[in-house]
Structure formats: C-alpha cells, structure tokens
Design an enzyme around this catalytic site. Structure first.
Site, mmCIF file in Angstrom:
data_model
loop_
_atom_site.group_PDB
_atom_site.id
_atom_site.type_symbol
_atom_site.label_atom_id
_atom_site.label_comp_id
_atom_site.label_asym_id
_atom_site.label_seq_id
_atom_site.Cartn_x
_atom_site.Cartn_y
_atom_site.Cartn_z
ATOM 1 N N GLY A 107 0.979 -1.276 0.009
ATOM 2 C CA GLY A 107 -0.127 0.015 0.126
ATOM 3 C C GLY A 107 0.800 1.134 -0.046
ATOM 4 N N GLY A 145 1.662 3.286 2.388
ATOM 5 C CA GLY A 145 2.848 3.337 3.501
ATOM 6 C C GLY A 145 4.125 2.592 3.093
ATOM 7 N N ILE A 181 -6.930 -4.045 -1.102
ATOM 8 C CA ILE A 181 -8.134 -4.507 -1.372
ATOM 9 C C ILE A 181 -8.847 -3.060 -1.585
ATOM 10 C CG2 ILE A 181 -7.898 -6.862 -0.577
ATOM 11 C CD1 ILE A 181 -9.857 -5.616 1.735
ATOM 12 N N ASP A 182 -8.642 -2.036 -0.678
ATOM 13 C CA ASP A 182 -9.494 -0.836 -0.824
ATOM 14 C C ASP A 182 -9.382 -0.085 -1.852
ATOM 15 O OD1 ASP A 182 -10.042 -1.578 1.921
ATOM 16 O OD2 ASP A 182 -8.488 -0.301 2.799
ATOM 17 N N MET A 195 -15.028 -3.377 4.411
ATOM 18 C CA MET A 195 -13.808 -2.759 4.690
ATOM 19 C C MET A 195 -13.780 -1.499 3.955
ATOM 20 S SD MET A 195 -10.797 -5.608 5.049
ATOM 21 C CE MET A 195 -10.393 -6.344 6.581
#
EC number: 2.7.1.11
Length: 793
Positions: free
Chosen positions: A126, A128, A173-174, A216
């Site tokens: 991701g 980060g 997944i977001d 989520m």
C-alpha cells in the site's frame, strides 16, 4: 497533429530483447496488508526477471525480512513460483515493520541488500510501504557511506551498488491509491462481498428483512460504493461523501417507500470508516438500531471483516498482477540513476508508469480534503473512475416522484440481441431507471428483433427491474435473429409504439443488426432515430471496444475450472490437461484465460500454428516434466483450426507424451455462459448503460425538429466501447472497415499483445514489443471537460 505523417510502425517498435538483466539482481517483497493477486505479481516478477537473465530474490516477511536478512532473503527459481497463481494472500509473507522506520533498521536492510548485490527493488504493497521504499532510495548513498565507514562493506561494493532503483505495484483491497483505476486485490474483494450479498438476498427475501452489511474501507469507500452499485443497495455510507444532515429521516423514508412498493428486502452497505458531516462515525449497529426504532423492520447486521481479504484471486486480479509484474521488471531494466521511483498503474485498459511520490502525495491530499470537510474535492481527487461510480449510483438509487421528472415525450426501447451474457440484466436495469429519471417512457422488447417484429413490446417501469443486477443470462429473452428480413414489420412496430430511440445490448449480431438498421434508413423513415449499442458477449469479439459485458464472468468460470483441474493433477504426477474454450474464432477467452490460469500453451485462430508448433509444445512439456512441476495445461479455442481439433491435439499429445506424461481433455461448453455476473460485469454493464441513455437523451434533443425526431447522420447510430483509456461513442458505419465479418472478429485486437507475456511466463523464448509501455507519465490533476463522445469509466 493535423496533416502530420504517422511514423512507420516498424520504426517505433522496440523489443525488450535489447534489455538485458544480466548481472542485475532484483529483490521482490510484499508489504502491509495482504491482497489477493499479490502472488501472481510475485510470480510475474520472478519469471520475467529470470527470463531476462537477472537474479531474483524473495524477501520474506516484507521489510522485516529485509532488516533481519539471513534466510529471509532467498534466491528464487522458476519452479519456486509454480502453483502460486491461484493462491490468495501472499506466499512470501508480509509484516508491519517498526524497525524499518528507524535509521538503524534501514542501515541493516541496506547492508543485507548490498551483500547480495540487490540494487533493484520491486515493492508490492500500500502507500505506506511504497513511501517507505522511496525514503530508503533517497537515503541509499548516505547509508552506503555509513556502511563503508563502519567497515561493513568495501568501497568497491559501495561503488558497484551506488544506485537503488525502485518500482512499486499497489496491492490493496481498498483501492485507495491515487493514480491507478484498480489496485491488486480490489476485484477479488468485491467478489467476496458480492458472493455474500447474493447469499443474503435470498434469505432476506424469505423473511422480509433489512440487512446492514459492513465492508472494509477505513479511509476509502471504493468497496462500499461499487458493491452498492453492483447489488442495487438501497443506501450506502462511505467516508468520502458523508450523507447530508437529516439523512436518518431520508433513509427511513426511502426504505419505507421501497417496502410499500412490494420490495421484500432492503440492503444497506456501510464502509467501516463511514462518517457523518461532523466527522462522527456511522456504525453498522447505529444504522440497524435506527431502522428498528423508526420502522420496526426485522434488521440484521453482517460484518464481512477479513473474509474480503481471503479466497482465491479473481481472473481480473491475476491478469492485472501479471501485466503489472512484467511491466515492473521492464521499468527496473530501463531505469537510470536519474529515474524517480515509479509505480505501475492501470488507467482504463492500459498499464502506465507514474512517479511514486506524485501518487502518494495525491493520496494524502484526499485525506487532507476529508479532514477539512471538502468532500466534493476528496471525491474528485480519488479520480474519474471513483467519480463515475458515484454519479451512476446517484442516478440509479433514488426514484423521483413523477411530478419531479423532466417532461419528455420520448419513448425509448431496450432489447437484447445474440447469445445471453452475464451483466445484460444489470445493463437493462440501469438503462430503464436512468431513462425514467431523464423523463422518458421506457419500453422492453422480448426476444430480440424476433420479438420486435412480432410486437412483443411493452412499457417497463422502475419497479419491474428491481433485483436484476445479480441475475445471469437475459431476463428480456434474446435471439440471434437479424432485423434485415423483417424491416417492414419493425418499422411498423416503431410507428405503432411511437419509439423515438433504440438501445441494443448484445454481441456480434447486435453490431450487425445496428448496421442493417442504419443502412435501411434511406428506405424507412421510421429508422431515422438515435440508436446505440452496448457490446455484451462472452467472446469479446465486437469491434470498437476492448472489453464486452459478460467476458469477465466467463473468464472467471474458465479460470475456476482450470484451477480445479490443475488441483486434480497434484495427486497424480505428470499429467497434461487439454481444455477447449468458447469464443467462436476469437481467441480472447483462451488467451486471457490461459494467462490467468497459468497455461503452458494456448491455440487460437488469430495466431496460425502447424504440426511443427504442436511438436515443439509437446517437447516443451516433456522438458517441464523433468522439473518439480509435473503437470501441464493447454487451452484450445473452439475454432482455432478445423483440422487440429481438440480430439486431434489430445491424441497427438497422448501419443508423443507416452511414457513421460498422460493426458486428459475437457470441453468447457456452455458453463462459460452461465452463472451470476461478476462484480466487474455488473458494474461495467450498469455504468455503460447509464452513459448510453445520457447520450440518447442528448441526441434526441439535438435531432428533435418540427415536432418530431429525425436522425439520419452517421453519428446517430453508435456503439459505446472502451478504447484504451476512454469510453467512446463510435458510429457503427465507421467500424465496418475494422471488422472481419467472415470470422466475426475485429481486424485488430489489443489482447494479442498479452500473448508474448503469457509465453514468457510459460518459459518460451519469444519476441515482446514494449513500445507501448515505457514512458513515465505524470498524475493528472486538472482534467479536460468531457466531450460528447468520450469519457472514462
């Protein structure tokens, strides 16, 4: 550009054979939260890296493994990524690493990399994880100086490893990373959500229940928004667009109206990070208590949690990850000392490279806009794909009172033509509801043009299409009949029902039908009305579009079956499966299915082959059986060659492989057409149908003169297709020249570029044109206004 002469194709082509990885070492790691498809990306990086002559290392447990070194950093082999494609999560492990955030941690990591000569990093994670990688790269020369001073590495080692190249792929997944339309894992997470919604719908209808589903998405509402669109949810809550104050009464009123119109269930989707305008959380329990208190409905909460991260990756995620993985290796090979860290993204249907920090910055700006309550700005920063999902959801979700609708005197007819394709019903539902919102009377035609000339035409209302998004096949009924022989009767029906525009949803027959109607305009004034076609066919063989509604569902059916078949071979050593797919003369399903399932060979009509090729493929598999991977998968498109039938190929492989491997064959047949539509097809069908109706409305207004509609120009009979990065309305008359009518395929097909990629991942030497990839682009901020003809999905 006008008047400029396009450069000759062969002059601009550049082949990656010139890009050698000899002497280079690539490290690949997965970091942060896991996402389905990460393994496909790792596999592609490893195999592409080895293919170009580089050494590739697994870095286990993300940055933690890089800091700890030792056995966490292991050289990868071709065989070590076998069987990874269909596994969810990440096989090489992922971990949050506090130590890497410290200078000492990064110093240890640098030491471990230099010891193995790794100066190319491929990071799958991701924002980060990617930000951490960029900081590491910026500090690299300083870290090497420190290591030299401490006597841990020689000056020579510091010189040869002086530059660290970084390429990122976003696994999340977001779908919360700016700069890419889709991140690895998002499509699979949507599959999990939609499977649950479909299961819940049946039980909710039995009991007249309301279900509150929590998905989520702590900071990003993509999963909530798209799943709401894909299942026709009554209400959705997500962080980027909190509901207006007083939403409690509005929502309860809407749920109550929906029940009073006969709906037996209500679905409300809540993203875990949903907030109101004051920044207070909106929880699934709060929503449930509200519905029970105000309406007394039987209401249940389902929290999906980590189910969304689990399971096998979808066909889309495997293909996306494989394409990105190969592109990432190319980017590392082409990187120079001055190249910034980049991230491989998907825009429309194209892989592009963007500067990593530009994307990270924009992702952070979304959060900043949300903190400052600039919600419209947050949605805009998320990108066009997110914006379009939201505007389509708004169009479809709220039924206005008849008195609020614009006053249009137009009647628009919708019909399905050709073979059924999953997602057709979602497109019809969307067209009907958007049409009603635009003030038109919508008419449904049963059984295609056969039903049309027989007069099977009736008005269809808002409530008639409730619950259609998740239904497979074609609820309107569809036939392959072309209109050419029945033009008199069709013109008469248009007159009787006063039809002002046509929306045709279907495959190659729908394209031919629209051409016939367009060409008959000179003889029938009734046909001088706006006509639009949406490509919907599992074969994906319609000219003018890269993707068709239904093809994704079909690919998932193929890949699922191939997974099961490959699994059955794990008990029996040395087995080769020969599988026949549908598609007519179009090799799309076979090729892309082969890429997603990890096939060794795929036979298609578009790439002629002879007995020598078959022999070479058998020898290739014989060599493979000497390794630890003792199974093979061969896909054959149904019409790839009239003499080399599936039986012939099966018998040839059986004979030639005698004593080395045995064979089994499987004809997938109509299983590829059936089943519930995938989230992609529901969403795609919903959005393109909404766009088509908006185009029809504009074209009707433009062609309404003297109290009647008259449209006879080329651009009033169009096909709406996805071309690379944009959705484009193209006159069918212009697409005629791009079509091979004998074989019912477009003359040029974009997916043929994926074939070399599939061969490379199956260890074949091949030529790979990389002129399409390459140049680093920039994240676009200010967007041009959409034209009448093109927009982005």
């Amino acid at each position: 550009m006008a008047g400029a002469v396009a450069p000759k194709r062969q002059d601009t082509r550049k082949f990656f054979e010139n890009l050698s990885g000899a002497g280079k070492s690539i490290g690949v790691l997965t970091s942060g939260g896991d996402a389905q498809g990460m393994n496909a990306a790792v596999r592609a990086v490893v195999r592409m890296g080895i293919y170009v002559g580089a050494k590739v290392y697994f870095i286990h447990e993300g940055y933690q493994g890089m800091v700890d070194g030792g056995d966490n950093i292991k050289e990868a082999t071709w065989e070590s990524v076998s069987s990874m494609l269909q596994v969810g999560g990440t096989v090489i492990g992922s971990a949050r690493c506090k130590e890497f955030r410290t200078h000492e941690g990064r110093l240890k990591a640098a030491h471990n990399l230099v010891e193995r000569g790794i100066t190319n990093l491929c990071v799958i994670g991701g924002d980060g994880s990617l930000t951490g990688a960029n900081l590491f790269r910026e500090e690299w020369s300083g870290l090497l100086d420190e290591l030299v001073q401490q006597g841990l590495i020689s000056e020579e080692a510091a010189r040869t490893n002086s530059v660290l190249h970084i390429v990122g792929m976003v696994g999340s997944i977001d779908n919360d990373f700016c700069g890419t339309d889709m991140t690895i894992g998002t499509d699979s997470a949507l599959h999990r959500i939609i499977e649950v919604v479909d299961a819940i719908m049946t039980t909710a209808q039995s009991h007249q229940r309301t279900f509150v589903l929590e998905v989520m998405g702590r900071h990003c509402g993509y999963l909530a928004l798209v799943s709401a669109l894909a299942c026709g949810a009554d209400w959705v809550f997500f962080p980027e667009m909190p509901p207006e104050d007083g939403w409690e009464d509005n929502m309860c009123q809407k749920l109550s109206e929906s029940r009073s119109r006969g709906s037996r269930l209500n679905i409300i989707i809540v993203a875990e990070g949903a907030i109101d305008r004051q920044g207070q959380p909106i929880t699934s329990d709060f929503v449930k208590d509200l519905v029970v208190r105000c309406l007394g409905f039987d209401t249940r909460v389902t929290i999906l949690g980590h189910v969304q991260r689990g399971g096998t990756p979808s066909a889309f995620d495997r293909i996306l990850a494989s394409r990105m993985g190969v592109e990432a290796v190319l980017a590392l090979l082409e990187a120079s000392a001055s190249t910034p860290a980049c991230v491989v993204s998907l825009v429309g249907n194209q892989a592009v490279r963007l500067p990593l920090m530009e994307c990270v910055q924009m992702t952070q700006e979304v959060q900043k806009a949300m903190d400052e309550k600039k919600f419209e700005e947050a949605v805009r920063l998320r990108g066009r794909s997110f914006e379009n999902n939201l505007s389509t959801y708004r169009l479809l979700s709220y039924r206005k009172a008849d008195s609020e609708l614009p006053n249009s005197s137009f009647n628009v007819a919708v019909l399905n033509v050709g073979a059924p394709a999953a997602g057709m019903n979602a497109a019809v539902r969307s067209a009907v509801r958007v049409g009603i919102t635009e003030g038109h009377k919508m008419f449904a035609v049963n059984d295609g043009f056969e039903g049309f000339y027989k007069g099977q035409i009736k008005e269809i209302k808002w409530g008639d299409v409730g619950g259609w998004t998740g239904q497979g096949g074609s609820l309107l009924g569809t036939k392959r009949t072309l209109p050419g022989k029945h033009l008199d009767k069709i013109a008469e029906q248009i007159r009787i029902h006063n039809i002002s525009a046509l929306l045709v949803i279907g495959g190659f027959e729908a394209f031919e039908s629209l051409l016939q109607l367009y060409e008959a305009r000179a003889d029938y004034e009734e046909l001088c009305i706006p006509m639009c076609m949406l490509p919907a066919t599992i074969s994906n063989n319609v000219p003018g579009t890269d993707l068709s509604i239904g093809a994704d569902t079909s690919l998932n059916a193929i890949v699922e079956t191939c997974d099961r078949i490959k699994q059955s071979a794990s008990g029996t050593k040395r087995r080769v499966f020969i599988i026949e797919t549908m598609g007519g003369y179009c090799g799309y399903l076979a090729t892309v299915g082969g890429l997603a399932a990890g096939a060794d060979t795929v036979y298609i009509y578009e790439e002629p082959f002879d007995i020598r090729d078959l022999q070479a493929n058998v020898e290739h598999l014989t060599q493979k059986m000497k390794t630890s991977i003792q199974r093979g998968l061969v896909l054959r498109n149904e019409n790839c060659n009239e003499n080399f039938t599936t039986d012939f190929v099966y018998q040839l492989y059986t004979e030639e492989g005698r004593g080395v491997f045995d064979c089994r064959k499987n004809i997938l047949g109509h299983m590829q057409q059936g089943g519930a539509p995938s989230p992609f097809d529901r969403n795609f069908g919903t959005k393109v149908a909404a766009k088509a109706i908006q185009w029809i409305t504009r074209t009707l207004k433009d062609s309404y003169k003297g109290g009647r509609v008259f449209a006879n120009s080329e651009d009033t009979a169009c096909l709406l297709g996805m071309r690379r990065r944009a959705m484009v309305f193209q006159p069918v008359a212009q697409l005629r020249d791009e079509t091979d009518f004998v074989h019912r395929i477009p003359k040029e097909q974009w997916w043929l570029k994926l074939r070399p990629l599939m061969k490379i991942l199956a260890k074949y030497k091949t030529s790979y044109d990389v002129s399409d990839s390459g140049q680093l682009e920039h994240v676009t901020r200010v967007r041009p206004k959409e034209t009448n003809t093109s927009s982005t999905i």
